[in-house]
Design an enzyme around this catalytic site. Structure first.
Site, PDB file in Angstrom:
ATOM      1  N   MET A 173      48.736  58.166 -85.703  1.00  7.86           N
ATOM      2  CA  MET A 173      49.217  57.113 -84.805  1.00  7.86           C
ATOM      3  C   MET A 173      50.655  56.714 -85.141  1.00  7.86           C
ATOM      4  O   MET A 173      51.458  56.471 -84.236  1.00  7.86           O
ATOM      5  CB  MET A 173      48.286  55.894 -84.888  1.00  7.86           C
ATOM      6  CG  MET A 173      48.611  54.830 -83.861  1.00  7.86           C
ATOM      7  SD  MET A 173      47.590  53.353 -83.998  1.00  7.86           S
ATOM      8  CE  MET A 173      46.045  53.904 -83.315  1.00  7.86           C
TER       9      MET A 173
ATOM     10  N   ARG B 244      51.926  61.477 -50.216  1.00  2.41           N
ATOM     11  CA  ARG B 244      51.641  60.375 -51.136  1.00  2.41           C
ATOM     12  C   ARG B 244      51.576  59.063 -50.361  1.00  2.41           C
ATOM     13  O   ARG B 244      50.496  58.564 -50.089  1.00  2.41           O
ATOM     14  CB  ARG B 244      52.722  60.356 -52.230  1.00  2.41           C
ATOM     15  CG  ARG B 244      52.441  59.433 -53.373  1.00  2.41           C
ATOM     16  CD  ARG B 244      53.362  59.656 -54.561  1.00  2.41           C
ATOM     17  NE  ARG B 244      54.772  59.377 -54.273  1.00  2.41           N
ATOM     18  CZ  ARG B 244      55.756  59.530 -55.163  1.00  2.41           C
ATOM     19  NH1 ARG B 244      55.490  59.956 -56.381  1.00  2.41           N
ATOM     20  NH2 ARG B 244      57.000  59.249 -54.848  1.00  2.41           N
TER      21      ARG B 244
ATOM     22  N   ARG C  91      68.805  58.816 -53.993  1.00  2.00           N
ATOM     23  CA  ARG C  91      68.118  58.161 -55.115  1.00  2.00           C
ATOM     24  C   ARG C  91      68.188  59.055 -56.356  1.00  2.00           C
ATOM     25  O   ARG C  91      67.514  60.072 -56.428  1.00  2.00           O
ATOM     26  CB  ARG C  91      66.653  57.883 -54.747  1.00  2.00           C
ATOM     27  CG  ARG C  91      66.486  57.019 -53.484  1.00  2.00           C
ATOM     28  CD  ARG C  91      65.015  56.721 -53.202  1.00  2.00           C
ATOM     29  NE  ARG C  91      64.205  57.901 -53.082  1.00  2.00           N
ATOM     30  CZ  ARG C  91      64.018  58.603 -51.959  1.00  2.00           C
ATOM     31  NH1 ARG C  91      64.596  58.218 -50.823  1.00  2.00           N
ATOM     32  NH2 ARG C  91      63.255  59.673 -51.963  1.00  2.00           N
TER      33      ARG C  91
END
Ligand SMILES: *Cc1c(COP(=O)(O)O)cnc(C)c1O
Length: 399
Positions: A324, A143, A233
């Site tokens: 929605m 990445r 982390r």
């Protein structure tokens, strides 16, 4: 109860569970070796995985956390504006034009590559500032980071390290597959770890060392725990959710529950269509409950006609397409459902529970994504010792 937020659809964030998870993570690192002094970097990107970055950081700061990770500069500034102290690292890209903002707010920037480092350094030189930075190594994630494919990588890292307007106080890498425990994934992760530790030794021989080294994410902390770095982390496990379906080695307590209410109950006849597109038509008479949550609240439309919610401790299936802002549940088999009853979308009710994992499996996604999707119009209600201590809502952030 006093109405401190709109009781339509809301997320309850249990700060006691957050604290418990943080302490369990610290304990698990410690248990592995009394000599380990690895500290936790809470990852609070994406608004703290949808839980609210500020309250998560404030709560963990009280427990001693003094280093936080976010994905971008805006997220870092959100923490600084809320008076979060200590170090904050941006794990991703920041345009070099923003170097001064990073510097003024004492934010640590990840170095993505040699080219990026040079550009950022040039900007800092113009401003006559020295920016704090951590160098990212790409050991197999593919990445960002200096690609560790051959010895030339060490020359690149050394060149970055020697740039005069970057203070490279830290170094780190990221595991791509630590949440899978099949043989090939385990071998891959071990190779990533080996590449990283070899790199640190080689750099040490070149006279380059770092104050802060970190490698593990949640899965690394859980499954590859025989590693001592300065920091680890921790993201998803802080929020009480396991990184994958692999059996998790210590207790996690889910931090977020998603709640809604029944807005209307009605009976329908056989052969009645429900919702947009008529994807559901009843075979027989039914009772339905309408619930004011929809895809704009972050509840995926892909769950239409598939997922369940809890009412009175029982499962009610979603009927028809999710709209929605609203959806319909089949409550034919649940007694006495009425307007105002609590609907548990994610969380526990009686003996039943619905997890983000259960919903993610239906949509072919992961719990991470569903948590982050919870919309900004959903109030975050913070609970500590059984009391509401804070509410974040749409029109003003802090109660
Ligand atoms: C998001 C992220 C993490 C946290 O991952 P979890 O699986 O949630 O623990 C750690 N490191 C980096 C670089 C990340 O982008």
């Amino acid at each position: 109860m006093e109405q401190r937020f709109l009781k339509r659809t809301w997320a309850e964030i249990d700060l006691d569970n957050l604290k418990s998870n943080y302490l369990s993570i610290a304990h698990s690192i410690k248990r592995n070796s009394d000599n380990f002094h690895t500290k936790i970097i809470p990852v609070v990107k994406a608004d703290g995985y949808g839980h609210g970055d500020i309250m998560v950081a404030k709560t963990l700061q009280k427990l001693g956390a003094d280093f936080f990770a976010v994905s971008n500069l805006d997220e870092a500034l959100s923490l600084r504006l809320a008076n979060i102290k200590g170090d904050i690292i941006v794990l991703g890209f920041t345009p070099s034009a923003a170097a001064e903002v990073l510097y003024k707010n004492n934010i640590t920037q990840t170095i993505l590559s040699l080219d990026y480092a040079k550009e950022l350094n040039a900007e800092c030189a113009k401003l006559n500032i020295t920016l704090n930075a951590h160098i990212k190594l790409d050991t197999g994630m593919g990445r960002i980071g200096v690609a560790m494919h051959d010895a030339s990588a060490f020359d690149e890292i050394e060149e970055i390290y020697r740039l005069s307007n970057l203070n490279c106080s830290g170094i780190f890498t990221h595991l791509s597959s630590a949440d899978s425990l099949d043989d090939s994934s385990v071998e891959y992760t071990k190779r990533q770890i080996q590449k990283y530790t070899d790199a640190l030794s080689e750099l040490k021989e070149r006279g380059i060392s770092f104050k802060a080294s970190h490698l593990q994410n949640s899965a690394g902390i859980a499954f590859f725990n025989n590693i001592e770095c300065d920091y680890a982390r921790a993201g998803i496990i802080l929020y009480g959710v396991a990184p994958s379906s692999e059996p998790f080695p210590f207790e996690l307590k889910p931090v977020m529950s998603l709640k809604s209410v029944v807005s209307l109950v009605k009976s329908i006849d056989a052969d009645t269509a429900v919702s947009y597109g008529r994807t559901f038509v009843s075979d027989s008479p039914m009772r339905l409950a309408t619930v004011p949550i929809g895809y704009a609240d972050g509840y995926p439309r892909l769950l239409s006609n598939k997922a369940y919610m809890l009412i009175h401790g029982k499962r009610a299936k979603i009927i028809g397409n999710i709209c929605m802002d609203q959806l319909m549940l089949d409550v034919s088999d649940i007694d006495d459902v009425k307007c105002g009853d609590i609907v548990t979308v994610v969380g526990k009710d009686g003996g039943e529970a619905i997890s983000f994992d259960e919903l993610a499996k239906i949509t072919g996604s992961i719990s991470y994504e569903l948590m982050c999707l919870i919309g900004k119009r959903v109030p975050r209600v913070y609970i500590e010792d059984g009391e509401i201590t804070e509410v974040y809502r749409y029109h003003h952030k802090m109660d």
